[in-house]
Scaffold this active site. Structure first.
Site, mmCIF file in Angstrom:
data_model
loop_
_atom_site.group_PDB
_atom_site.id
_atom_site.type_symbol
_atom_site.label_atom_id
_atom_site.label_comp_id
_atom_site.label_asym_id
_atom_site.label_seq_id
_atom_site.Cartn_x
_atom_site.Cartn_y
_atom_site.Cartn_z
ATOM 1 N N TYR A 25 -1.788 -0.443 10.243
ATOM 2 C CA TYR A 25 -1.887 -0.906 8.851
ATOM 3 C C TYR A 25 -0.623 -0.511 8.089
ATOM 4 C CZ TYR A 25 -3.844 -1.264 4.086
ATOM 5 O OH TYR A 25 -4.077 -1.561 2.765
ATOM 6 N N SER B 10 0.870 -1.195 0.000
ATOM 7 C CA SER B 10 0.000 0.000 0.000
ATOM 8 C C SER B 10 0.892 1.225 0.000
ATOM 9 C CB SER B 10 -0.877 0.009 1.248
ATOM 10 O OG SER B 10 -1.454 1.280 1.428
HETATM 11 P P1 NDP Z 1 -11.353 -6.327 0.126
HETATM 12 O O1 NDP Z 1 -11.732 -6.164 1.543
HETATM 13 O O2 NDP Z 1 -12.266 -5.822 -0.925
HETATM 14 O O3 NDP Z 1 -11.049 -7.886 -0.176
HETATM 15 C C1 NDP Z 1 -10.190 -8.571 0.696
HETATM 16 C C2 NDP Z 1 -9.904 -9.957 0.168
HETATM 17 O O4 NDP Z 1 -9.005 -10.577 1.085
HETATM 18 C C3 NDP Z 1 -11.135 -10.833 0.109
HETATM 19 O O5 NDP Z 1 -11.004 -11.746 -0.946
HETATM 20 C C4 NDP Z 1 -11.084 -11.553 1.460
HETATM 21 O O6 NDP Z 1 -11.712 -12.823 1.473
HETATM 22 C C5 NDP Z 1 -9.597 -11.740 1.632
HETATM 23 N N1 NDP Z 1 -9.248 -11.900 3.033
HETATM 24 C C6 NDP Z 1 -9.414 -11.018 4.043
HETATM 25 N N2 NDP Z 1 -8.998 -11.556 5.199
HETATM 26 C C7 NDP Z 1 -8.568 -12.817 4.913
HETATM 27 C C8 NDP Z 1 -8.044 -13.871 5.679
HETATM 28 N N3 NDP Z 1 -7.885 -13.779 7.009
HETATM 29 N N4 NDP Z 1 -7.701 -15.006 5.049
HETATM 30 C C9 NDP Z 1 -7.885 -15.151 3.700
HETATM 31 N N5 NDP Z 1 -8.384 -14.187 2.925
HETATM 32 C C10 NDP Z 1 -8.722 -13.030 3.531
HETATM 33 O O7 NDP Z 1 -9.926 -5.643 0.001
HETATM 34 P P2 NDP Z 1 -9.154 -5.034 -1.255
HETATM 35 O O8 NDP Z 1 -9.441 -5.812 -2.463
HETATM 36 O O9 NDP Z 1 -9.368 -3.586 -1.251
HETATM 37 O O10 NDP Z 1 -7.641 -5.269 -0.782
HETATM 38 C C11 NDP Z 1 -6.786 -6.240 -1.356
HETATM 39 C C12 NDP Z 1 -5.361 -5.897 -0.962
HETATM 40 O O11 NDP Z 1 -5.033 -4.594 -1.441
HETATM 41 C C13 NDP Z 1 -5.131 -5.864 0.557
HETATM 42 O O12 NDP Z 1 -3.856 -6.387 0.838
HETATM 43 C C14 NDP Z 1 -5.179 -4.377 0.865
HETATM 44 O O13 NDP Z 1 -4.443 -4.066 2.024
HETATM 45 C C15 NDP Z 1 -4.535 -3.799 -0.382
HETATM 46 N N6 NDP Z 1 -4.831 -2.403 -0.629
HETATM 47 C C16 NDP Z 1 -6.111 -1.962 -0.856
HETATM 48 C C17 NDP Z 1 -6.340 -0.630 -1.107
HETATM 49 C C18 NDP Z 1 -7.689 -0.070 -1.363
HETATM 50 O O14 NDP Z 1 -7.826 1.178 -1.392
HETATM 51 N N7 NDP Z 1 -8.716 -0.869 -1.582
HETATM 52 C C19 NDP Z 1 -5.233 0.345 -1.121
HETATM 53 C C20 NDP Z 1 -3.940 -0.222 -0.868
HETATM 54 C C21 NDP Z 1 -3.758 -1.550 -0.646
HETATM 55 P P3 NDP Z 1 -13.259 -13.000 1.922
HETATM 56 O O15 NDP Z 1 -14.062 -12.421 0.777
HETATM 57 O O16 NDP Z 1 -13.434 -14.447 2.094
HETATM 58 O O17 NDP Z 1 -13.440 -12.196 3.166
#
Ligand code: NDP
Length: 249
Positions: free
Chosen positions: A158, A144
């Protein structure tokens, strides 16, 4: 679309929603067989699998909690055994948890889980995956921009998890360079997903600091990942690719 990843095998952690699902779609469009993991969204994951199969690739979804290193190890081993190898690991799964350090009610257990998912899960997946990777393998982690800079109170924890991924990316690039496995970090800016929806007062405030004046789409992260996964990125390792619409500019 050009099939730059024809017959490659990719594991994308947290592929059920948001950025991970967009990465799965993009890599499948490029000809890659896909494994995604999820923790809660079984229906979404299974529906995505059906969608990916329409691209003519194999796809599977497996449940594994990134906070539990044994579940992550088992996930990687199942994928490695199912497909015979892993060419591309995308460490995408992540959560946000936060609060100010001077808040007496700060959720300390929540912060422990944040560290376990965002750092421990990435470590466990990478450690398990390298044993299924051959020369030319790709490890791509989703960090991030908060790993570099943080512009509001409450995000230190975070930010710390994402900064840890910078160190791991540098170190693992050194560890795995002799095996011709590249290790890179994509640092998204604000991307419209469940984690950070583009319809809040917070989003309006954030957009004022984005050079392009808007949130990014998950597909705009997926295209960066597809590039790093491809042969076109063969001499890029230990690098950070910021995809933030100019937030850090
Ligand atoms: P979302 O919350 O939309 O999706 C998160 C995903 O991660 C889902 O598929 C979820 O699965 C999975 N997940 C969460 N916790 C776990 C766990 N304990 N074990 C396995 N899977 C897990 O997040 P984003 O798509 O926005 O984020 C994806 C990545 O991008 C993250 O690493 C985030 O930190 C990073 N990011 C996002 C930004 C943003 O603005 N959106 C900016 C910068 C970085 P399930 O559906 O089963 O819960």
């Amino acid at each position: 679309m050009q099939k730059r990843l024809h017959n490659k095998i990719a594991l994308i952690t947290g592929g059920s929603r948001g950025i991970g699902a967009a990465i799965a779609r993009r890599l499948a469009q490029e000809g890659c067989h896909i494994a995604i993991s999820f923790v809660a969204s079984k229906d979404k994951a299974l529906s995505l699998v059906k969608e990916l199969e329409k691209e003519g690739v194999q796809a599977i979804a497996l449940q594994a909690d990134q906070a539990d290193p044994l579940q992550v190890k088992s996930l990687v081993e199942k994928v490695g055994k199912h497909f015979g190898r892993i060419d591309i690991l995308v460490n995408n799964a992540g959560i946000f948890e936060g609060g100010s350090i001077d808040d007496p009610n700060l959720d300390v257990l929540g912060i422990s889980r944040l560290l376990a998912v965002n750092v421990g899960g990435v470590f466990a997946a990478t450690h398990a995956a390298v044993f299924f990777m051959k020369e030319g393998g790709r490890i791509i982690t989703i960090g991030s921009i908060n790993g570099e800079r943080i512009t509001a109170s409450g995000g230190a924890d975070y930010a710390a998890t994402k900064a840890a991924l910078v160190g791991y990316t540098h170190g693992w690039a050194r560890d795995l360079g002799p095996k011709n496995i590249t290790v890179n970090l994509v640092q998204p800016g604000p991307i419209d997903t469940d984690m950070n929806p583009d319809n809040t007062d917070f989003a309006e405030m954030v957009k004022k600091n984005v050079a392009l004046g808007r949130y990014g789409k998950p597909e705009e992260i997926a295209s960066a990942v597809a590039f790093l996964a491809s042969g076109e990125a063969s001499y890029i390792t230990g690098a950070t690719l910021t995809v933030d619409g100019g937030f850090l500019a």
